[in-house]
Write a protein that holds these residues in place. Structure first.
Motif, PDB file in Angstrom:
ATOM      1  N   ASP A  13      -1.282   9.134  12.604  1.00 36.00           N
ATOM      2  CA  ASP A  13      -2.179   9.935  11.769  1.00 36.00           C
ATOM      3  C   ASP A  13      -1.819   9.818  10.291  1.00 36.00           C
ATOM      4  OD1 ASP A  13      -3.446  10.738  14.049  1.00 36.00           O
ATOM      5  OD2 ASP A  13      -2.697  12.798  14.031  1.00 36.00           O
ATOM      6  N   ASP A  14      -0.527   9.738   9.992  1.00 35.25           N
ATOM      7  CA  ASP A  14      -0.113   9.600   8.603  1.00 35.25           C
ATOM      8  C   ASP A  14      -0.409   8.199   8.071  1.00 35.25           C
ATOM      9  OD1 ASP A  14       0.756  12.230   8.272  1.00 35.25           O
ATOM     10  OD2 ASP A  14       2.694  11.793   9.169  1.00 35.25           O
ATOM     11  N   VAL A  15      -0.283   7.186   8.922  1.00 35.13           N
ATOM     12  CA  VAL A  15      -0.661   5.831   8.512  1.00 35.13           C
ATOM     13  C   VAL A  15      -2.143   5.798   8.137  1.00 35.13           C
ATOM     14  CG1 VAL A  15      -0.866   3.419   9.228  1.00 35.13           C
ATOM     15  CG2 VAL A  15       1.102   4.770   9.954  1.00 35.13           C
ATOM     16  N   MET A  16      -2.963   6.464   8.951  1.00 35.40           N
ATOM     17  CA  MET A  16      -4.392   6.456   8.690  1.00 35.40           C
ATOM     18  C   MET A  16      -4.758   7.294   7.462  1.00 35.40           C
ATOM     19  SD  MET A  16      -5.754   4.321  10.595  1.00 35.40           S
ATOM     20  CE  MET A  16      -4.387   3.251  11.081  1.00 35.40           C
ATOM     21  N   GLN A  17      -3.965   8.331   7.190  1.00 35.06           N
ATOM     22  CA  GLN A  17      -4.181   9.074   5.946  1.00 35.06           C
ATOM     23  C   GLN A  17      -3.984   8.140   4.747  1.00 35.06           C
ATOM     24  OE1 GLN A  17      -1.836  11.952   2.957  1.00 35.06           O
ATOM     25  NE2 GLN A  17      -1.352  12.289   5.116  1.00 35.06           N
ATOM     26  N   ALA A  18      -2.919   7.352   4.788  1.00 35.22           N
ATOM     27  CA  ALA A  18      -2.641   6.415   3.706  1.00 35.22           C
ATOM     28  C   ALA A  18      -3.747   5.371   3.594  1.00 35.22           C
ATOM     29  CB  ALA A  18      -1.292   5.738   3.939  1.00 35.22           C
ATOM     30  N   PHE A  19      -4.169   4.843   4.727  1.00 36.16           N
ATOM     31  CA  PHE A  19      -5.239   3.849   4.743  1.00 36.16           C
ATOM     32  C   PHE A  19      -6.512   4.413   4.109  1.00 36.16           C
ATOM     33  CE2 PHE A  19      -8.758   1.944   7.459  1.00 36.16           C
ATOM     34  CZ  PHE A  19      -8.857   0.777   6.706  1.00 36.16           C
ATOM     35  N   SER A  20      -6.855   5.629   4.474  1.00 35.56           N
ATOM     36  CA  SER A  20      -8.046   6.267   3.924  1.00 35.56           C
ATOM     37  C   SER A  20      -7.956   6.395   2.409  1.00 35.56           C
ATOM     38  CB  SER A  20      -8.231   7.649   4.564  1.00 35.56           C
ATOM     39  OG  SER A  20      -9.353   8.315   4.018  1.00 35.56           O
ATOM     40  N   ARG A  21      -6.753   6.719   1.916  1.00 39.91           N
ATOM     41  CA  ARG A  21      -6.567   6.903   0.479  1.00 39.91           C
ATOM     42  C   ARG A  21      -6.564   5.583  -0.286  1.00 39.91           C
ATOM     43  NH1 ARG A  21      -4.736  12.067  -0.964  1.00 39.91           N
ATOM     44  NH2 ARG A  21      -4.269  13.447   0.805  1.00 39.91           N
ATOM     45  N   MET A  22      -6.348   4.475   0.401  1.00 36.21           N
ATOM     46  CA  MET A  22      -6.337   3.164  -0.241  1.00 36.21           C
ATOM     47  C   MET A  22      -7.724   2.562  -0.381  1.00 36.21           C
ATOM     48  SD  MET A  22      -3.183   1.354   1.752  1.00 36.21           S
ATOM     49  CE  MET A  22      -1.516   1.981   1.660  1.00 36.21           C
ATOM     50  N   LEU A  23      -8.595   2.883   0.556  1.00 41.16           N
ATOM     51  CA  LEU A  23      -9.903   2.236   0.620  1.00 41.16           C
ATOM     52  C   LEU A  23     -10.688   2.397  -0.676  1.00 41.16           C
ATOM     53  CD1 LEU A  23     -11.059   3.171   4.219  1.00 41.16           C
ATOM     54  CD2 LEU A  23     -10.924   0.844   3.310  1.00 41.16           C
ATOM     55  N   GLY A  24     -11.002   1.292  -1.298  1.00 43.35           N
ATOM     56  CA  GLY A  24     -11.811   1.329  -2.510  1.00 43.35           C
ATOM     57  C   GLY A  24     -11.143   2.018  -3.683  1.00 43.35           C
ATOM     58  N   ASN A  25      -9.828   2.213  -3.620  1.00 42.68           N
ATOM     59  CA  ASN A  25      -9.085   2.920  -4.655  1.00 42.68           C
ATOM     60  C   ASN A  25      -8.569   1.918  -5.679  1.00 42.68           C
ATOM     61  OD1 ASN A  25      -7.281   4.372  -6.222  1.00 42.68           O
ATOM     62  ND2 ASN A  25      -6.321   5.422  -4.490  1.00 42.68           N
ATOM     63  N   ALA A  26      -9.093   1.978  -6.895  1.00 40.10           N
ATOM     64  CA  ALA A  26      -8.700   1.017  -7.930  1.00 40.10           C
ATOM     65  C   ALA A  26      -7.211   1.089  -8.231  1.00 40.10           C
ATOM     66  CB  ALA A  26      -9.507   1.273  -9.206  1.00 40.10           C
ATOM     67  N   SER A  27      -6.610   2.268  -8.087  1.00 43.02           N
ATOM     68  CA  SER A  27      -5.179   2.426  -8.362  1.00 43.02           C
ATOM     69  C   SER A  27      -4.314   1.717  -7.331  1.00 43.02           C
ATOM     70  CB  SER A  27      -4.805   3.910  -8.398  1.00 43.02           C
ATOM     71  OG  SER A  27      -5.460   4.571  -9.456  1.00 43.02           O
ATOM     72  N   ALA A  28      -4.906   1.386  -6.183  1.00 43.01           N
ATOM     73  CA  ALA A  28      -4.149   0.735  -5.113  1.00 43.01           C
ATOM     74  C   ALA A  28      -4.160  -0.781  -5.228  1.00 43.01           C
ATOM     75  CB  ALA A  28      -4.704   1.145  -3.752  1.00 43.01           C
ATOM     76  N   LEU A  29      -5.000  -1.328  -6.107  1.00 39.12           N
ATOM     77  CA  LEU A  29      -5.107  -2.780  -6.215  1.00 39.12           C
ATOM     78  C   LEU A  29      -3.844  -3.369  -6.837  1.00 39.12           C
ATOM     79  CD1 LEU A  29      -8.801  -3.090  -7.468  1.00 39.12           C
ATOM     80  CD2 LEU A  29      -7.931  -3.069  -5.118  1.00 39.12           C
ATOM     81  N   GLY A  30      -3.386  -4.468  -6.249  1.00 32.60           N
ATOM     82  CA  GLY A  30      -2.175  -5.115  -6.735  1.00 32.60           C
ATOM     83  C   GLY A  30      -0.897  -4.385  -6.378  1.00 32.60           C
ATOM     84  N   GLN A  31      -0.973  -3.467  -5.413  1.00 33.60           N
ATOM     85  CA  GLN A  31       0.168  -2.635  -5.069  1.00 33.60           C
ATOM     86  C   GLN A  31       0.566  -2.787  -3.605  1.00 33.60           C
ATOM     87  OE1 GLN A  31       1.901  -0.724  -7.118  1.00 33.60           O
ATOM     88  NE2 GLN A  31       0.615   0.294  -8.616  1.00 33.60           N
ATOM     89  N   THR A  32       1.848  -2.623  -3.364  1.00 31.46           N
ATOM     90  CA  THR A  32       2.388  -2.495  -2.013  1.00 31.46           C
ATOM     91  C   THR A  32       2.893  -1.071  -1.855  1.00 31.46           C
ATOM     92  OG1 THR A  32       3.047  -4.816  -1.847  1.00 31.46           O
ATOM     93  CG2 THR A  32       4.205  -3.259  -0.423  1.00 31.46           C
ATOM     94  N   PHE A  33       2.592  -0.457  -0.700  1.00 29.43           N
ATOM     95  CA  PHE A  33       2.992   0.914  -0.458  1.00 29.43           C
ATOM     96  C   PHE A  33       3.806   1.017   0.835  1.00 29.43           C
ATOM     97  CE2 PHE A  33      -0.973   1.162  -2.891  1.00 29.43           C
ATOM     98  CZ  PHE A  33      -0.606   2.030  -3.916  1.00 29.43           C
ATOM     99  N   ASN A  34       5.016   1.549   0.722  1.00 28.56           N
ATOM    100  CA  ASN A  34       5.779   1.888   1.922  1.00 28.56           C
ATOM    101  C   ASN A  34       5.217   3.177   2.491  1.00 28.56           C
ATOM    102  OD1 ASN A  34       7.466  -0.295   1.610  1.00 28.56           O
ATOM    103  ND2 ASN A  34       9.134   0.862   0.690  1.00 28.56           N
TER     104      ASN A  34
END
Length: 314
Positions: A227-248
């Motif tokens: 559930d927490d993995v999917m929370q992170a995935f949801s927050r990444m989708l289409g998020n300009a701040s997530a581009l070019g980034q790796t997230f643990n």
């Protein structure tokens, strides 16, 4: 704003949950289907294999976001074609079609986790150091290829690098002597398997193991609930701040095997047993970047995961 998403590995453990996230965000989804069908509303299935560049191209064409979850475990005959060659086909298609975001589901296997000493928490700047085996090697190769496509072609890449993902009663299975020690294969699963331990297994006597290092100190390990993995995935989708980034992506904190085993023992009435694992090392994962950039707030610590695992069993 809804997106058109191409997804690879949609029928897998994480893929099924990812489809639910995409459905909640009302995305139009195309999934490449090899063997296991995907029967979900708003998902168009395209038959083919990730090893086929033409099928991959058809799946990616017209997508704003591409999600790569397809992987192969410890299988020498398939891991290279699926994880390495397959990811290459996807990256090539993303480059040609001007995809706005490529999301790669990676794993902490790329960081070596408890196979090597980890004196400080593992952050996104930790060198890629695969532990022995094909799976960890493939995780390193996938991340390396994605990073180079970002450098070479400006491909907007986001890497979701998750810890070991648990759902259902997975946690109880991990903390099970009987499920992890095979009398016919001494040493399988956990660390040093003594004759005393083998006798318990042969007699069907369950124990909850406390995994310790070479000095007998309980190991610490970091995991994550799906559930927490999917929370992170949801927050990444289409998020300009997530581009070019790796997230643990991991749970709120690492757990101590003694504390964890004693908690499960109290809850389940199963005795505990110390099990020495001299080749393993404690580690924890730094999730500061995900917290600050994505607003990621993991909700499942070990104790909540344990309670949920117990509740999931009849």
């Amino acid at each position: 704003m809804s997106h058109t998403v191409a997804i690879f590995g949609a029928s897998g453990k994480l893929g099924r949950h990812a489809l639910e996230v995409l459905a909640r965000q009302r995305c139009q989804v195309r999934a490449l289907v090899h063997r296991t069908p995907v029967e979900v509303e708003r998902v168009t299935s395209i038959s083919g294999s990730i090893t086929d560049a033409v099928a991959v191209e058809e799946t990616v064409r017209g997508a704003d976001i591409v999600v790569q979850l397809a992987t192969a475990k410890e299988d020498a005959d398939t891991f290279f074609d699926v994880s390495v060659k397959g990811t290459f086909h996807i990256l090539e298609a993303c480059r040609r079609h001007g995809v706005k975001q490529f999301i790669l589901f990676g794993g902490d296997a790329a960081l070596g986790i408890w196979f090597y000493p980890q004196p400080i928490p593992l952050d996104e700047n930790h060198p890629l150091t695969a532990y022995p085996g094909y799976y960890a090697f493939s995780k390193v190769m996938e991340e390396t290829m994605a990073a180079q496509y970002s450098v070479q072609y400006g491909l907007p890449v986001t890497v979701l690098r998750s810890s070991w993902v648990f759902e259902g009663d997975d946690l109880l299975n991990h903390f099970s002597l009987l499920r992890n020690v095979n009398p016919a294969e001494p040493g399988h699963g956990f660390g040093e398997i003594t004759e005393e331990i083998l006798a318990l297994v042969r007699a069907g006597e369950e124990r909850i193991p406390i995994l310790t290092n070479a000095q007998g100190v309980p190991l610490r390990r970091h995991i994550v609930h799906v559930d927490d993995v999917m929370q992170a995935f949801s927050r990444m989708l289409g998020n300009a701040s997530a581009l070019g980034q790796t997230f643990n992506i991991a749970g709120p904190s690492a757990f101590d095997y003694r504390v964890a085993a004693e908690y499960l023992s109290t809850k389940r009435g199963v005795p505990i047993l110390e099990l020495r694992c001299p080749d393993y090392h404690s580690f924890e994962v730094n999730i500061t970047r995900a917290r600050t950039v994505l607003g990621y707030v993991p909700e499942n610590d070990f104790f909540r995961m344990a309670d949920r695992a117990i509740e999931s069993r009849p």
